[in-house]
Structures are given as C-alpha cells and as structure tokens.
Design a protein around this motif. Structure first.
Motif, PDB file in Angstrom:
ATOM      1  N   GLU A 181     -26.079  13.799  42.454  1.00 44.83           N
ATOM      2  CA  GLU A 181     -27.165  12.912  42.866  1.00 44.83           C
ATOM      3  C   GLU A 181     -27.734  12.185  41.650  1.00 44.83           C
ATOM      4  OE1 GLU A 181     -29.725  15.509  45.288  1.00 44.83           O
ATOM      5  OE2 GLU A 181     -30.008  13.764  46.588  1.00 44.83           O
ATOM      6  N   GLY A 182     -28.007  10.911  41.826  1.00 46.27           N
ATOM      7  CA  GLY A 182     -28.529  10.121  40.703  1.00 46.27           C
ATOM      8  C   GLY A 182     -27.452   9.205  40.150  1.00 46.27           C
ATOM      9  N   SER A 183     -26.177   9.555  40.386  1.00 47.32           N
ATOM     10  CA  SER A 183     -25.063   8.675  40.010  1.00 47.32           C
ATOM     11  C   SER A 183     -24.410   8.182  41.300  1.00 47.32           C
ATOM     12  CB  SER A 183     -24.019   9.430  39.186  1.00 47.32           C
ATOM     13  OG  SER A 183     -24.586   9.831  37.967  1.00 47.32           O
ATOM     14  N   PRO A 184     -23.806   6.981  41.257  1.00 47.87           N
ATOM     15  CA  PRO A 184     -23.258   6.415  42.500  1.00 47.87           C
ATOM     16  C   PRO A 184     -21.838   6.876  42.822  1.00 47.87           C
ATOM     17  CG  PRO A 184     -23.064   4.836  40.726  1.00 47.87           C
ATOM     18  CD  PRO A 184     -23.712   6.048  40.123  1.00 47.87           C
ATOM     19  N   ILE A 185     -21.471   6.684  44.074  1.00 46.29           N
ATOM     20  CA  ILE A 185     -20.071   6.793  44.504  1.00 46.29           C
ATOM     21  C   ILE A 185     -19.465   5.408  44.259  1.00 46.29           C
ATOM     22  CG2 ILE A 185     -18.531   7.064  46.485  1.00 46.29           C
ATOM     23  CD1 ILE A 185     -20.829   8.814  47.756  1.00 46.29           C
ATOM     24  N   VAL A 186     -18.407   5.379  43.448  1.00 44.10           N
ATOM     25  CA  VAL A 186     -17.813   4.081  43.109  1.00 44.10           C
ATOM     26  C   VAL A 186     -16.583   3.849  43.976  1.00 44.10           C
ATOM     27  CG1 VAL A 186     -16.861   2.652  41.259  1.00 44.10           C
ATOM     28  CG2 VAL A 186     -18.640   4.343  40.733  1.00 44.10           C
ATOM     29  N   ARG A 187     -16.646   2.786  44.777  1.00 42.36           N
ATOM     30  CA  ARG A 187     -15.516   2.470  45.645  1.00 42.36           C
ATOM     31  C   ARG A 187     -14.388   1.912  44.782  1.00 42.36           C
ATOM     32  NH1 ARG A 187     -15.823  -1.095  51.114  1.00 42.36           N
ATOM     33  NH2 ARG A 187     -14.145  -2.514  50.592  1.00 42.36           N
ATOM     34  N   PRO A 188     -13.189   2.512  44.828  1.00 36.24           N
ATOM     35  CA  PRO A 188     -12.113   2.040  43.940  1.00 36.24           C
ATOM     36  C   PRO A 188     -11.754   0.584  44.238  1.00 36.24           C
ATOM     37  CG  PRO A 188     -11.443   4.050  45.112  1.00 36.24           C
ATOM     38  CD  PRO A 188     -12.746   3.620  45.699  1.00 36.24           C
ATOM     39  N   LEU A 236     -13.224   2.519  52.552  1.00 34.27           N
ATOM     40  CA  LEU A 236     -13.657   3.803  51.972  1.00 34.27           C
ATOM     41  C   LEU A 236     -14.351   4.625  53.048  1.00 34.27           C
ATOM     42  CD1 LEU A 236     -14.053   5.607  49.443  1.00 34.27           C
ATOM     43  CD2 LEU A 236     -16.217   4.398  49.044  1.00 34.27           C
ATOM     44  N   HIS A 237     -13.862   5.841  53.278  1.00 34.42           N
ATOM     45  CA  HIS A 237     -14.407   6.716  54.318  1.00 34.42           C
ATOM     46  C   HIS A 237     -15.194   7.869  53.721  1.00 34.42           C
ATOM     47  CE1 HIS A 237     -12.032   6.087  58.326  1.00 34.42           C
ATOM     48  NE2 HIS A 237     -12.600   4.976  57.907  1.00 34.42           N
ATOM     49  N   HIS A 238     -16.236   8.289  54.459  1.00 31.07           N
ATOM     50  CA  HIS A 238     -16.949   9.531  54.140  1.00 31.07           C
ATOM     51  C   HIS A 238     -16.339  10.669  54.952  1.00 31.07           C
ATOM     52  CE1 HIS A 238     -18.864   9.220  58.081  1.00 31.07           C
ATOM     53  NE2 HIS A 238     -19.124   7.947  57.804  1.00 31.07           N
ATOM     54  N   GLU A 239     -16.297  11.860  54.346  1.00 30.27           N
ATOM     55  CA  GLU A 239     -15.954  13.101  55.060  1.00 30.27           C
ATOM     56  C   GLU A 239     -16.916  14.150  54.531  1.00 30.27           C
ATOM     57  OE1 GLU A 239     -11.875  14.296  54.530  1.00 30.27           O
ATOM     58  OE2 GLU A 239     -11.068  12.449  55.400  1.00 30.27           O
ATOM     59  N   VAL A 240     -17.751  14.720  55.395  1.00 32.61           N
ATOM     60  CA  VAL A 240     -18.685  15.748  54.937  1.00 32.61           C
ATOM     61  C   VAL A 240     -18.044  17.124  55.122  1.00 32.61           C
ATOM     62  CG1 VAL A 240     -19.955  16.006  57.145  1.00 32.61           C
ATOM     63  CG2 VAL A 240     -21.100  16.506  55.006  1.00 32.61           C
ATOM     64  N   GLU A 241     -18.165  17.980  54.100  1.00 36.94           N
ATOM     65  CA  GLU A 241     -17.444  19.259  54.144  1.00 36.94           C
ATOM     66  C   GLU A 241     -18.260  20.368  53.471  1.00 36.94           C
ATOM     67  OE1 GLU A 241     -13.337  18.880  52.996  1.00 36.94           O
ATOM     68  OE2 GLU A 241     -13.191  16.880  53.885  1.00 36.94           O
ATOM     69  N   GLY A 272     -16.408  -0.772  42.740  1.00 31.86           N
ATOM     70  CA  GLY A 272     -15.737  -0.683  41.439  1.00 31.86           C
ATOM     71  C   GLY A 272     -15.072  -2.008  41.102  1.00 31.86           C
ATOM     72  N   THR A 273     -14.911  -2.271  39.817  1.00 26.24           N
ATOM     73  CA  THR A 273     -14.308  -3.545  39.422  1.00 26.24           C
ATOM     74  C   THR A 273     -12.835  -3.371  39.076  1.00 26.24           C
ATOM     75  OG1 THR A 273     -15.179  -3.130  37.234  1.00 26.24           O
ATOM     76  CG2 THR A 273     -16.406  -4.696  38.604  1.00 26.24           C
ATOM     77  N   GLU A 274     -12.070  -4.389  39.389  1.00 20.58           N
ATOM     78  CA  GLU A 274     -10.638  -4.344  39.117  1.00 20.58           C
ATOM     79  C   GLU A 274     -10.411  -4.496  37.613  1.00 20.58           C
ATOM     80  OE1 GLU A 274      -8.420  -6.994  41.533  1.00 20.58           O
ATOM     81  OE2 GLU A 274      -6.519  -6.333  40.651  1.00 20.58           O
ATOM     82  N   PRO A 275      -9.595  -3.634  37.018  1.00 19.14           N
ATOM     83  CA  PRO A 275      -9.344  -3.814  35.586  1.00 19.14           C
ATOM     84  C   PRO A 275      -8.645  -5.148  35.343  1.00 19.14           C
ATOM     85  CG  PRO A 275      -8.036  -1.994  36.496  1.00 19.14           C
ATOM     86  CD  PRO A 275      -8.843  -2.527  37.607  1.00 19.14           C
TER      87      PRO A 275
END
Ligand SMILES: O=C(O)/C=C/C(=O)CC(=O)C(=O)O
Ligand SMILES: [Mg+2]
Length: 228
Positions: free
Chosen positions: A52-59, A65-70, A219-222
C-alpha cells in the motif's frame, strides 16, 4: 537477507511466491477452463510484491489487466514432503493478495503453449496486505474475501469453496519442491475477475480481518530493448 528480517515483513525476504490456479470451480468456469484434477501452480518473482502506498503498474504490453483477489498463506517453517495432517504446523500466518494478470497476454500464452510469466510475473503483479498472524484466523477455510473497483463490488468469495484445501496444497507443493520460511502461497481466485484501467482504485479485504487499497497506473513502453 532472509532470516534477518521479521516474518511480519515477508515481502522483504525475497522468497518464492507460489500461485495456485483454478482452485475455485466458478472461476475456472468463467475462464472456460476445466477443473484441475491436481493443483495447477506457477511462480511470481519476489520483485512482484507491492505494498500500500505504491501503485500497481499496468505493463506496457497489456491491453486487459485483470484483478484476482486471493488468500495468501505464509510459510513459517521449512516444509519438505510434509503430510497433510502436519501441513498447518508450517504456516506462520496469512495476507490478502492480488494476483494481477495481463489477461490478453495470458490468452496468447495459452494459445501458444507458453508459460504464464509475462502475464502473471511482471513488477507489481502481487499487491499484498499487512501480515495476519495465524492465531488471528482460527479457520482459514471460513473467510470471506472481497474486492471493489472504484467503490463497486466485483469479487466476493468464501475460502470454503476452494477445491484443494490449504493443507493439501502445502503437502502437494512440498513434495515437488521445499517450501522455505518466508514463501507465500496464493490460493487461487474466486469468480468475478475483471478489467482495471489506469487511475482506477482497487480496495480489497478479508472481512473483519484486514483491507488494503491500491491505485493503478499505466506503465510506459521502453524506447528500445535493443542491447538488452
Ligand atoms: O483458466 C484460465 O484461463 C486462467 C486461470 C488463472 O489465471 C488461474 C489463476 O490465477 C487463479 O485461478 O487464481
Ligand atoms: Mg490467480
């Protein structure tokens, strides 16, 4: 270095993240997949952890991009070929986890018969909650896990619906490779997985136990991968 940090900060240990797939019948069904006869599992690198406090970066290569809670199960004591009836002695506690998945990439991998690493193992693909000691959860097969996106409920599941129980999973995996202190097992997602976009907010929890919030960013493309 593993061993010099408390288990309550397991994400700093650099240990294995072992993910179980298709462990809830309704999720296997929504994916159009057959029920597994034995556990299906795959690994994420430990650099996939995000707190928490840092983001999820979409590649950059992902369009869906899907969430799966586990439910995550944290190993507290080395487990090598342990029988089911001794498996829970190796558990230190639990955490809520997300198995973030580049679903379009996974579809491509499935079609080509390739491993799921690109789809499941990218940086920030494993958001985790605070550690919950084992003593706080008398029965890990009686938990409600849930996930909301921008305040709307998307996933709600009960860990009693797992196909393979936690002792079975620990025993099964520990007969294939040794589970070490600090390893985390993600026990599979209930139904309701779905897409998230940049700027979405994901909130998820284990009812009455723990919750967490994460923002999604793009996320940014290299510019070039030449010379890698
Ligand atoms: O069956 C599929 O196409 C996809 C399955 C998964 O992504 C497996 C999981 O990660 C899960 O069930 O939690
Ligand atoms: Mg999963």
């Amino acid at each position: 270095m593993a061993g010099s940090k408390p288990l309550s900060r397991f994400w700093e240990w650099g240990r294995n993240i072992v993910c179980v797939g298709r462990n809830y019948a309704e999720h296997a069904k929504e994916m159009g997949s057959a029920l597994p006869a034995e556990p299906l599992f795959f690994l994420k690198p430990s650099s996939a952890y995000v707190r928490e406090g840092s983001p999820i970066v979409r590649p950059y290569y992902c369009r869906n991009l899907h969430h799966e809670v586990e439910l995550g199960v944290l190993i507290g004591r080395r487990a090598q070929a342990v029988p089911q009836d001794a498996a829970m002695e190796h558990v230190a506690g639990y955490a809520l986890c997300l198995d973030m998945t580049a679903r379009d990439t996974q579809e491509q991998c499935k079609k080509k018969g390739l491993p799921w690493t690109l789809a499941k193992g990218f940086g920030s693909s494993c958001p985790v909650s605070d550690f919950v000691p084992k003593e706080k959860i008398p029965d890990p097969h009686k938990l409600q896990i849930w996930l909301k996106v921008n305040g709307k409920l998307r996933q709600e599941g009960d860990t009693s619906s797992m196909i393979f129980s936690i002792p079975y999973l620990i025993s099964y995996i520990s007969h294939i490779f040794t589970l070490e202190e600090g390893d985390l097992i993600l026990t599979g997602s209930p139904k309701g997985v779905g897409s998230v976009e940049a700027n979405d907010e994901i909130e998820a929890g284990i009812r009455d136990v723990v919750s967490m919030r994460f923002k999604v960013v793009q996320g940014t493309e290299p510019r070039s991968l030449k010379g890698v």
